[in-house]
Scaffold this motif. Sequence first.
Motif, PDB file in Angstrom:
ATOM      1  N   ILE A 149      22.165 -36.947  26.052  1.00  0.00           N
ATOM      2  CA  ILE A 149      23.520 -37.330  25.660  1.00  0.00           C
ATOM      3  C   ILE A 149      24.073 -36.410  24.583  1.00  0.00           C
ATOM      4  CG2 ILE A 149      24.921 -39.175  24.634  1.00  0.00           C
ATOM      5  CD1 ILE A 149      22.979 -41.178  25.854  1.00  0.00           C
ATOM      6  N   LEU A 150      23.239 -36.069  23.594  1.00  0.00           N
ATOM      7  CA  LEU A 150      23.700 -35.299  22.434  1.00  0.00           C
ATOM      8  C   LEU A 150      23.466 -33.802  22.553  1.00  0.00           C
ATOM      9  CD1 LEU A 150      22.271 -37.658  19.643  1.00  0.00           C
ATOM     10  CD2 LEU A 150      24.558 -37.704  20.652  1.00  0.00           C
ATOM     11  N   GLY A 151      22.636 -33.371  23.487  1.00  0.00           N
ATOM     12  CA  GLY A 151      22.228 -31.968  23.572  1.00  0.00           C
ATOM     13  C   GLY A 151      23.359 -31.018  23.911  1.00  0.00           C
ATOM     14  N   PRO A 152      23.086 -29.709  23.792  1.00  0.00           N
ATOM     15  CA  PRO A 152      24.100 -28.684  24.098  1.00  0.00           C
ATOM     16  C   PRO A 152      24.665 -28.814  25.506  1.00  0.00           C
ATOM     17  CG  PRO A 152      22.206 -27.716  22.996  1.00  0.00           C
ATOM     18  CD  PRO A 152      21.828 -29.126  23.324  1.00  0.00           C
ATOM     19  N   ILE A 153      23.844 -29.270  26.448  1.00  0.00           N
ATOM     20  CA  ILE A 153      24.328 -29.491  27.812  1.00  0.00           C
ATOM     21  C   ILE A 153      24.274 -30.988  28.136  1.00  0.00           C
ATOM     22  CG2 ILE A 153      23.758 -27.195  28.667  1.00  0.00           C
ATOM     23  CD1 ILE A 153      21.173 -28.354  29.816  1.00  0.00           C
ATOM     24  N   GLY A 154      24.408 -31.788  27.091  1.00  0.00           N
ATOM     25  CA  GLY A 154      24.394 -33.231  27.270  1.00  0.00           C
ATOM     26  C   GLY A 154      25.732 -33.759  27.743  1.00  0.00           C
ATOM     27  N   ILE A 155      25.796 -35.062  27.931  1.00  0.00           N
ATOM     28  CA  ILE A 155      26.997 -35.682  28.491  1.00  0.00           C
ATOM     29  C   ILE A 155      28.213 -35.458  27.611  1.00  0.00           C
ATOM     30  CG2 ILE A 155      28.029 -37.907  29.104  1.00  0.00           C
ATOM     31  CD1 ILE A 155      25.263 -38.872  29.910  1.00  0.00           C
ATOM     32  N   ILE A 156      28.059 -35.606  26.285  1.00  0.00           N
ATOM     33  CA  ILE A 156      29.211 -35.483  25.382  1.00  0.00           C
ATOM     34  C   ILE A 156      29.767 -34.071  25.393  1.00  0.00           C
ATOM     35  CG2 ILE A 156      29.943 -35.610  22.972  1.00  0.00           C
ATOM     36  CD1 ILE A 156      28.021 -37.897  22.566  1.00  0.00           C
ATOM     37  N   ASN A 157      28.907 -33.076  25.219  1.00  0.00           N
ATOM     38  CA  ASN A 157      29.380 -31.690  25.169  1.00  0.00           C
ATOM     39  C   ASN A 157      29.879 -31.208  26.526  1.00  0.00           C
ATOM     40  OD1 ASN A 157      29.093 -30.999  22.414  1.00  0.00           O
ATOM     41  ND2 ASN A 157      26.881 -30.803  22.668  1.00  0.00           N
ATOM     42  N   MET A 158      29.298 -31.709  27.609  1.00  0.00           N
ATOM     43  CA  MET A 158      29.805 -31.355  28.939  1.00  0.00           C
ATOM     44  C   MET A 158      31.206 -31.919  29.137  1.00  0.00           C
ATOM     45  SD  MET A 158      26.452 -31.803  31.415  1.00  0.00           S
ATOM     46  CE  MET A 158      27.450 -31.517  32.872  1.00  0.00           C
ATOM     47  N   ALA A 159      31.433 -33.142  28.650  1.00  0.00           N
ATOM     48  CA  ALA A 159      32.764 -33.735  28.751  1.00  0.00           C
ATOM     49  C   ALA A 159      33.777 -32.955  27.913  1.00  0.00           C
ATOM     50  CB  ALA A 159      32.716 -35.191  28.304  1.00  0.00           C
ATOM     51  N   LEU A 160      33.356 -32.537  26.717  1.00  0.00           N
ATOM     52  CA  LEU A 160      34.251 -31.734  25.881  1.00  0.00           C
ATOM     53  C   LEU A 160      34.589 -30.407  26.547  1.00  0.00           C
ATOM     54  CD1 LEU A 160      32.670 -32.344  22.352  1.00  0.00           C
ATOM     55  CD2 LEU A 160      34.822 -33.270  23.216  1.00  0.00           C
ATOM     56  N   GLY A 161      33.588 -29.777  27.162  1.00  0.00           N
ATOM     57  CA  GLY A 161      33.825 -28.519  27.856  1.00  0.00           C
ATOM     58  C   GLY A 161      34.775 -28.673  29.026  1.00  0.00           C
ATOM     59  N   THR A 162      34.723 -29.827  29.688  1.00  0.00           N
ATOM     60  CA  THR A 162      35.618 -30.072  30.820  1.00  0.00           C
ATOM     61  C   THR A 162      37.080 -30.051  30.375  1.00  0.00           C
ATOM     62  OG1 THR A 162      33.933 -31.425  31.904  1.00  0.00           O
ATOM     63  CG2 THR A 162      36.205 -31.700  32.664  1.00  0.00           C
ATOM     64  N   PHE A 163      37.332 -30.525  29.152  1.00  0.00           N
ATOM     65  CA  PHE A 163      38.696 -30.562  28.635  1.00  0.00           C
ATOM     66  C   PHE A 163      39.033 -29.346  27.774  1.00  0.00           C
ATOM     67  CE2 PHE A 163      37.697 -35.025  29.446  1.00  0.00           C
ATOM     68  CZ  PHE A 163      38.803 -35.407  30.200  1.00  0.00           C
ATOM     69  N   GLY A 164      38.157 -28.345  27.787  1.00  0.00           N
ATOM     70  CA  GLY A 164      38.432 -27.091  27.096  1.00  0.00           C
ATOM     71  C   GLY A 164      38.072 -27.057  25.634  1.00  0.00           C
ATOM     72  N   PHE A 165      37.301 -28.036  25.165  1.00  0.00           N
ATOM     73  CA  PHE A 165      36.896 -28.057  23.757  1.00  0.00           C
ATOM     74  C   PHE A 165      35.527 -27.395  23.597  1.00  0.00           C
ATOM     75  CE2 PHE A 165      39.728 -31.727  24.199  1.00  0.00           C
ATOM     76  CZ  PHE A 165      40.612 -31.499  23.157  1.00  0.00           C
ATOM     77  N   ASP A 166      35.305 -26.863  22.391  1.00  0.00           N
ATOM     78  CA  ASP A 166      34.010 -26.259  22.087  1.00  0.00           C
ATOM     79  C   ASP A 166      32.964 -27.358  21.895  1.00  0.00           C
ATOM     80  OD1 ASP A 166      35.095 -23.707  22.141  1.00  0.00           O
ATOM     81  OD2 ASP A 166      35.602 -23.760  20.000  1.00  0.00           O
ATOM     82  N   PRO A 167      31.697 -27.082  22.221  1.00  0.00           N
ATOM     83  CA  PRO A 167      30.647 -28.091  22.022  1.00  0.00           C
ATOM     84  C   PRO A 167      30.426 -28.381  20.543  1.00  0.00           C
ATOM     85  CG  PRO A 167      29.692 -25.972  22.621  1.00  0.00           C
ATOM     86  CD  PRO A 167      31.173 -25.843  22.818  1.00  0.00           C
ATOM     87  N   SER A 195      20.454 -33.222  11.158  1.00  0.00           N
ATOM     88  CA  SER A 195      20.232 -34.512  10.503  1.00  0.00           C
ATOM     89  C   SER A 195      21.111 -35.596  11.112  1.00  0.00           C
ATOM     90  CB  SER A 195      20.521 -34.380   9.001  1.00  0.00           C
ATOM     91  OG  SER A 195      19.608 -33.476   8.393  1.00  0.00           O
ATOM     92  N   THR A 196      22.295 -35.190  11.596  1.00  0.00           N
ATOM     93  CA  THR A 196      23.181 -36.155  12.247  1.00  0.00           C
ATOM     94  C   THR A 196      22.531 -36.740  13.492  1.00  0.00           C
ATOM     95  OG1 THR A 196      25.130 -34.968  11.450  1.00  0.00           O
ATOM     96  CG2 THR A 196      25.442 -36.471  13.293  1.00  0.00           C
ATOM     97  N   ALA A 197      21.937 -35.874  14.301  1.00  0.00           N
ATOM     98  CA  ALA A 197      21.255 -36.343  15.509  1.00  0.00           C
ATOM     99  C   ALA A 197      20.082 -37.248  15.161  1.00  0.00           C
ATOM    100  CB  ALA A 197      20.777 -35.148  16.335  1.00  0.00           C
ATOM    101  N   THR A 198      19.341 -36.895  14.110  1.00  0.00           N
ATOM    102  CA  THR A 198      18.225 -37.737  13.679  1.00  0.00           C
ATOM    103  C   THR A 198      18.712 -39.108  13.247  1.00  0.00           C
ATOM    104  OG1 THR A 198      16.969 -35.796  12.946  1.00  0.00           O
ATOM    105  CG2 THR A 198      16.308 -37.921  12.063  1.00  0.00           C
ATOM    106  N   ALA A 199      19.811 -39.147  12.492  1.00  0.00           N
ATOM    107  CA  ALA A 199      20.364 -40.428  12.041  1.00  0.00           C
ATOM    108  C   ALA A 199      20.811 -41.280  13.221  1.00  0.00           C
ATOM    109  CB  ALA A 199      21.529 -40.185  11.091  1.00  0.00           C
ATOM    110  N   VAL A 200      21.464 -40.658  14.198  1.00  0.00           N
ATOM    111  CA  VAL A 200      21.897 -41.395  15.383  1.00  0.00           C
ATOM    112  C   VAL A 200      20.689 -41.983  16.110  1.00  0.00           C
ATOM    113  CG1 VAL A 200      22.967 -41.178  17.660  1.00  0.00           C
ATOM    114  CG2 VAL A 200      24.013 -40.068  15.684  1.00  0.00           C
ATOM    115  N   GLY A 201      19.649 -41.181  16.264  1.00  0.00           N
ATOM    116  CA  GLY A 201      18.451 -41.651  16.948  1.00  0.00           C
ATOM    117  C   GLY A 201      17.769 -42.785  16.208  1.00  0.00           C
ATOM    118  N   LEU A 202      17.694 -42.702  14.887  1.00  0.00           N
ATOM    119  CA  LEU A 202      17.029 -43.749  14.100  1.00  0.00           C
ATOM    120  C   LEU A 202      17.832 -45.043  14.110  1.00  0.00           C
ATOM    121  CD1 LEU A 202      15.805 -41.547  11.117  1.00  0.00           C
ATOM    122  CD2 LEU A 202      14.374 -42.672  12.824  1.00  0.00           C
ATOM    123  N   VAL A 203      19.140 -44.934  14.046  1.00  0.00           N
ATOM    124  CA  VAL A 203      19.976 -46.132  14.148  1.00  0.00           C
ATOM    125  C   VAL A 203      19.769 -46.795  15.505  1.00  0.00           C
ATOM    126  CG1 VAL A 203      22.350 -46.964  14.308  1.00  0.00           C
ATOM    127  CG2 VAL A 203      21.715 -45.367  12.494  1.00  0.00           C
TER     128      VAL A 203
END
Length: 289
Positions: free
Chosen positions: A122-140, A148-156
């Motif tokens: 979900i969070l990776g460079p080719i994950g769902i979020i970044n793929m969706a952003l790329g579809t609409f022309g946004f940078d990953p 640390s943000t990814a670690t915090a998300v995972g721990l929560v």
Amino acid sequence: MSNRLRFWALALPGTAFLIAFLVLPLISIIVFSFWRTESYEMIRDWNVNNYTELLSNRTYLTFLGRSLVMATVVSAICLVYAWPVALFIARYGGRYKLILLLLTSAPFLTGEILRITALQQILGPIGIINMALGTFGFDPIEALMYSSTATAVGLVYLWVPFMVLAIYLSLLNFDFDLLEVAKVNGARPLRAFFEITWPLNRAGTAIGVVLVFIPTLASSVTSQFLGGPDGALYGNILAHQFGATGTWAFGSAMGVVLFLISALVLAVVRVAVGDLRRSGVTAPGGGSL
């Protein structure tokens, strides 16, 4: 059978289990922390060099501080999320309370590593979020992964069910009619929460904080998979001592420090709950209903 014999028959199995698998291992770690390791062998050389190195080396202190900050942030996020969820289930869940509570624990139906791997997708460079952003022309968003943000998300994601459960259990015996009385007397929902709901259920909140803070403080798997090199925590360095480097004595000292911090957190939470019980809690601005 006398009451005394019945008591010991019930108490001895649990007591023996705790001594064998909790007390004795803890004592051995404390003892090993005063030894030294040489060529992957423990040498009985009593000294405090491990603690001196740990408390004087800025690198280890940095990882410890990073873990303390991470545990505090994750606990706060879980607390803010869990209270509305637990309150909704306890007050409006009706006959579906148990089902709703089990749904919050659905991630535990799979292993921890599988759950973390799913977050990578979900969070990776080719994950769902970044793929969706790329579809609409946004940078990953690079901060979503190996940070640390990814670690915090995972721990929560991993520990928030514990917070929800602890708060929900404290709300089971709460009389919600008190909130209706507060409403009749002109108290707004936020004020009623801080003056009635929160103080009468602070024990559940305290237990939830402990159940989230301490595992986060010792976490290593989540930061290893999601944090990357720059997101390593104290638990990663601790695991490294018992793995690749084989410095068990130094790792034992790190474990003792972690245990002492956890014990301090428990003491602070207990004192805080006791202070609230003696003094009560009022909403911002003071006053009472």
